[in-house]
Design a protein around this motif. Structure first.
Motif, PDB file in Angstrom:
ATOM      1  N   LEU A 150      11.459  22.531  38.672  1.00  0.00           N
ATOM      2  CA  LEU A 150      12.888  22.873  38.631  1.00  0.00           C
ATOM      3  C   LEU A 150      13.088  24.387  38.570  1.00  0.00           C
ATOM      4  CD1 LEU A 150      14.137  20.096  36.186  1.00  0.00           C
ATOM      5  CD2 LEU A 150      14.595  20.234  38.645  1.00  0.00           C
ATOM      6  N   TYR A 151      12.252  25.085  37.816  1.00  0.00           N
ATOM      7  CA  TYR A 151      12.354  26.545  37.754  1.00  0.00           C
ATOM      8  C   TYR A 151      12.112  27.161  39.130  1.00  0.00           C
ATOM      9  CZ  TYR A 151      11.899  25.840  32.679  1.00  0.00           C
ATOM     10  OH  TYR A 151      12.070  25.438  31.381  1.00  0.00           O
ATOM     11  N   ALA A 152      11.086  26.663  39.822  1.00  0.00           N
ATOM     12  CA  ALA A 152      10.783  27.203  41.149  1.00  0.00           C
ATOM     13  C   ALA A 152      11.907  26.908  42.135  1.00  0.00           C
ATOM     14  CB  ALA A 152       9.467  26.611  41.660  1.00  0.00           C
ATOM     15  N   ILE A 153      12.494  25.718  42.049  1.00  0.00           N
ATOM     16  CA  ILE A 153      13.594  25.351  42.949  1.00  0.00           C
ATOM     17  C   ILE A 153      14.794  26.269  42.728  1.00  0.00           C
ATOM     18  CG2 ILE A 153      15.344  23.567  43.342  1.00  0.00           C
ATOM     19  CD1 ILE A 153      13.051  21.506  43.021  1.00  0.00           C
ATOM     20  N   GLY A 154      15.136  26.526  41.456  1.00  0.00           N
ATOM     21  CA  GLY A 154      16.250  27.431  41.168  1.00  0.00           C
ATOM     22  C   GLY A 154      16.005  28.820  41.724  1.00  0.00           C
ATOM     23  N   ALA A 155      14.773  29.327  41.574  1.00  0.00           N
ATOM     24  CA  ALA A 155      14.442  30.662  42.079  1.00  0.00           C
ATOM     25  C   ALA A 155      14.544  30.716  43.600  1.00  0.00           C
ATOM     26  CB  ALA A 155      13.030  31.054  41.632  1.00  0.00           C
ATOM     27  N   LEU A 156      14.071  29.689  44.278  1.00  0.00           N
ATOM     28  CA  LEU A 156      14.072  29.694  45.740  1.00  0.00           C
ATOM     29  C   LEU A 156      15.480  29.558  46.302  1.00  0.00           C
ATOM     30  CD1 LEU A 156      10.893  27.518  46.300  1.00  0.00           C
ATOM     31  CD2 LEU A 156      11.167  29.933  46.909  1.00  0.00           C
TER      32      LEU A 156
ATOM     33  N   ALA B 173      12.350  30.238  52.033  1.00  0.00           N
ATOM     34  CA  ALA B 173      12.681  29.799  50.675  1.00  0.00           C
ATOM     35  C   ALA B 173      13.118  28.335  50.667  1.00  0.00           C
ATOM     36  CB  ALA B 173      13.775  30.689  50.096  1.00  0.00           C
ATOM     37  N   VAL B 174      13.931  27.913  51.654  1.00  0.00           N
ATOM     38  CA  VAL B 174      14.363  26.516  51.732  1.00  0.00           C
ATOM     39  C   VAL B 174      13.167  25.601  51.957  1.00  0.00           C
ATOM     40  CG1 VAL B 174      15.712  24.834  53.053  1.00  0.00           C
ATOM     41  CG2 VAL B 174      16.699  27.061  52.508  1.00  0.00           C
ATOM     42  N   LEU B 175      12.243  26.030  52.801  1.00  0.00           N
ATOM     43  CA  LEU B 175      11.019  25.250  53.015  1.00  0.00           C
ATOM     44  C   LEU B 175      10.266  25.057  51.702  1.00  0.00           C
ATOM     45  CD1 LEU B 175       9.032  23.875  54.946  1.00  0.00           C
ATOM     46  CD2 LEU B 175       7.970  26.120  55.330  1.00  0.00           C
ATOM     47  N   GLY B 176      10.283  26.087  50.865  1.00  0.00           N
ATOM     48  CA  GLY B 176       9.659  25.972  49.553  1.00  0.00           C
ATOM     49  C   GLY B 176      10.347  24.923  48.691  1.00  0.00           C
ATOM     50  N   VAL B 177      11.691  24.889  48.713  1.00  0.00           N
ATOM     51  CA  VAL B 177      12.443  23.893  47.947  1.00  0.00           C
ATOM     52  C   VAL B 177      12.067  22.482  48.390  1.00  0.00           C
ATOM     53  CG1 VAL B 177      14.747  22.917  47.549  1.00  0.00           C
ATOM     54  CG2 VAL B 177      14.405  25.396  47.455  1.00  0.00           C
ATOM     55  N   VAL B 178      12.048  22.253  49.701  1.00  0.00           N
ATOM     56  CA  VAL B 178      11.737  20.924  50.227  1.00  0.00           C
ATOM     57  C   VAL B 178      10.303  20.526  49.879  1.00  0.00           C
ATOM     58  CG1 VAL B 178      11.487  19.562  52.339  1.00  0.00           C
ATOM     59  CG2 VAL B 178      13.429  21.115  52.080  1.00  0.00           C
ATOM     60  N   THR B 179       9.376  21.464  50.013  1.00  0.00           N
ATOM     61  CA  THR B 179       7.975  21.173  49.703  1.00  0.00           C
ATOM     62  C   THR B 179       7.796  20.784  48.241  1.00  0.00           C
ATOM     63  OG1 THR B 179       7.236  22.721  51.411  1.00  0.00           O
ATOM     64  CG2 THR B 179       5.636  22.111  49.718  1.00  0.00           C
ATOM     65  N   ILE B 180       8.420  21.525  47.346  1.00  0.00           N
ATOM     66  CA  ILE B 180       8.313  21.228  45.909  1.00  0.00           C
ATOM     67  C   ILE B 180       8.925  19.870  45.595  1.00  0.00           C
ATOM     68  CG2 ILE B 180       9.147  21.927  43.629  1.00  0.00           C
ATOM     69  CD1 ILE B 180       8.920  24.833  44.642  1.00  0.00           C
ATOM     70  N   THR B 181      10.052  19.550  46.228  1.00  0.00           N
ATOM     71  CA  THR B 181      10.705  18.261  45.988  1.00  0.00           C
ATOM     72  C   THR B 181       9.850  17.110  46.499  1.00  0.00           C
ATOM     73  OG1 THR B 181      12.846  19.378  46.233  1.00  0.00           O
ATOM     74  CG2 THR B 181      12.856  16.981  46.257  1.00  0.00           C
ATOM     75  N   VAL B 182       9.225  17.301  47.659  1.00  0.00           N
ATOM     76  CA  VAL B 182       8.318  16.281  48.195  1.00  0.00           C
ATOM     77  C   VAL B 182       7.148  16.051  47.236  1.00  0.00           C
ATOM     78  CG1 VAL B 182       6.656  15.779  50.022  1.00  0.00           C
ATOM     79  CG2 VAL B 182       8.926  16.625  50.614  1.00  0.00           C
ATOM     80  N   LEU B 183       6.562  17.137  46.747  1.00  0.00           N
ATOM     81  CA  LEU B 183       5.447  17.016  45.802  1.00  0.00           C
ATOM     82  C   LEU B 183       5.894  16.317  44.518  1.00  0.00           C
ATOM     83  CD1 LEU B 183       3.765  20.524  46.227  1.00  0.00           C
ATOM     84  CD2 LEU B 183       2.951  18.323  47.105  1.00  0.00           C
ATOM     85  N   GLY B 184       7.116  16.600  44.076  1.00  0.00           N
ATOM     86  CA  GLY B 184       7.655  15.930  42.894  1.00  0.00           C
ATOM     87  C   GLY B 184       7.829  14.438  43.125  1.00  0.00           C
TER      88      GLY B 184
END
Length: 425
Positions: free
Chosen positions: A241-247, A398-409
């Protein structure tokens, strides 16, 4: 009356008693509206002050003879100061109370805001903005912790969404007001006007916010604080969640730092007042943030994050068109996606943390505003090197990072769900 019916009546009565014993605020209940409006005004003041120079960067560049990447430090310094001080401020709020820290933070930030118009150089302006950001650090983490303690869980996402909506209104009104005032009287008068607006918001906030009823003072001992921070950082969900907010904030900070330069240059060549009015699209963010609770109810947290990320990416791509209506549409989509994603992620942090909520929220806010500083600086550098396409490229990464983190979650959640029946067996 049968024993069964008597037992049922007892259970129902106990349930009603538990519900009525919950003295936390809820929609329609006493104090909820005052609380919501007070924190809405705090959000207005916070974002109006924090980003008061963002729409004025072309004028600041012109007065001091600097490039966009240098002028952008008047934004990055404020968000960076907030990011650095939000955790210490959250510790103070654990000891002295949320309302006390929020009030003191607003008072200092407003005072500094009244000095900003008199900055004699770009260096002095950057220093004042850094101090202002540090002062504002007491607001975000304390506000979400206050809501987590004083509002019933089912209303928490909506309540935080309203606070985030106040952020969007503050960001919008600050930029629109400064744009038109600066066109007539210069950027110094414009930021002075924002300081005056923030004074009114700060006074109203203090008068309206209900006294906390569920706050329990914590410890200021460094060992306790570091232990709490370590607990939060060891939680995989909170880290995501912290990484998603930053991205998300990297995208938003970059886009809105640079958009003024793009619109004042050819082929658009818009005057400063019109450029400031572009920020009226923040109203879209007000709506998307305040409806984040319903979005999570329908799609789940991860579904809502996918939708927010997709909307943001679509907006970035649409904004590449050399057409003012399409650029505006792109900004609308970016703004809607960003505020929805931010509201979902920040409320998830408050619900996930079982202790030290102020520190959990502070870590999120720190990551969030680090993202803003990175976005405003890197976005301006990318614009200088490759034009608007460079800024969009940074945002898409940055958006790609959000999607990647959400997929991993999502994958981690499925693995945990498969393990639970085995463990139970």
């Amino acid at each position: 009356m049968s024993p069964a019916s008597t037992g049922a009546s007892t259970v129902v009565g106990a349930a009603v008693s538990v519900r009525s014993a919950d003295s936390r605020l809820a929609p329609g209940g006493p104090g909820y509206r005052r609380m919501s409006f007070a924190l809405f005004l705090a959000g207005v003041a916070t974002f109006a002050l924090l980003y008061s120079t963002q729409a004025l960067l072309p004028l600041i560049s012109g007065e001091f003879g600097v490039a966009a990447s240098e002028a952008s430090w008047t934004v990055a310094a404020a968000t960076g100061g907030l990011a650095l001080f939000v955790l210490p401020m959250s510790a103070l709020s654990e000891r002295f109370g949320r309302r006390t820290v929020m009030t003191a933070s607003l008072a200092v930030a407003v005072g500094v805001g009244l000095l900003v118009p008199f900055a004699p150089s770009l260096g002095a302006l950057v220093v004042l903005r850094a101090v202002q950001g540090a002062a504002l650090a007491g607001l975000p983490a304390s506000a979400t912790a206050y809501l987590a303690e004083e509002v019933r869980p089912k209303a928490l996402v909506t309540a935080i969404g309203l606070f985030v909506a106040g952020n969007s209104v503050g960001g919008m009104s600050g930029r629109v007001i400064t744009g038109w005032v600066a066109q007539e009287w210069g950027w110094r008068v414009a930021v002075g006007v924002i300081g005056g607006v923030a004074v009114v918001c700060a006074v109203a906030f203090r008068l309206l916010l209900p006294a906390p009823r569920h706050f329990t003072p914590g410890s200021l001992r460094p060992r306790v604080l570091l232990g709490t921070v370590r607990d939060h950082l060891s939680d995989p969900l909170l880290r995501r969640l912290y990484a998603i907010g930053a991205l998300f904030m990297t995208v938003f900070g970059g886009v809105y730092t640079v958009i003024g330069y793009r619109l004042t240059e050819a082929p658009f060549s818009l005057p400063q007042g019109i450029v400031g009015s572009i920020f009226l699209v923040y109203l879209v963010g007000t709506v998307s943030a305040s409806t984040a609770g319903r979005l999570v109810g329908r799609l789940g947290r991860r579904g809502a994050l996918y939708l927010a990320g997709g909307t943001t990416a679509a907006g970035l791509l649409v904004s590449l068109a050399p057409s003012l209506p399409l650029v505006l549409l792109g900004l609308v989509l970016v703004t809607a996606g960003f505020f929805a994603g931010h509201a979902v992620a920040s409320s998830a942090v408050s619900r996930t943390a079982t202790h030290g909520r102020a520190q959990a929220s502070a870590l999120y806010q720190s990551a969030y505003y680090i993202g803003s500083s990175v976005g405003s600086t890197v976005g301006a550098m990318a614009f200088h090197a490759g034009g608007w396409g460079g800024t969009v490229t940074v945002g898409l990464c940055a958006v790609l990072g959000v999607v990647t983190i959400t997929v991993l979650g999502s994958r981690a959640a499925r693995v945990a769900a498969r393990r639970e029946p085995v463990a139970a067996h």
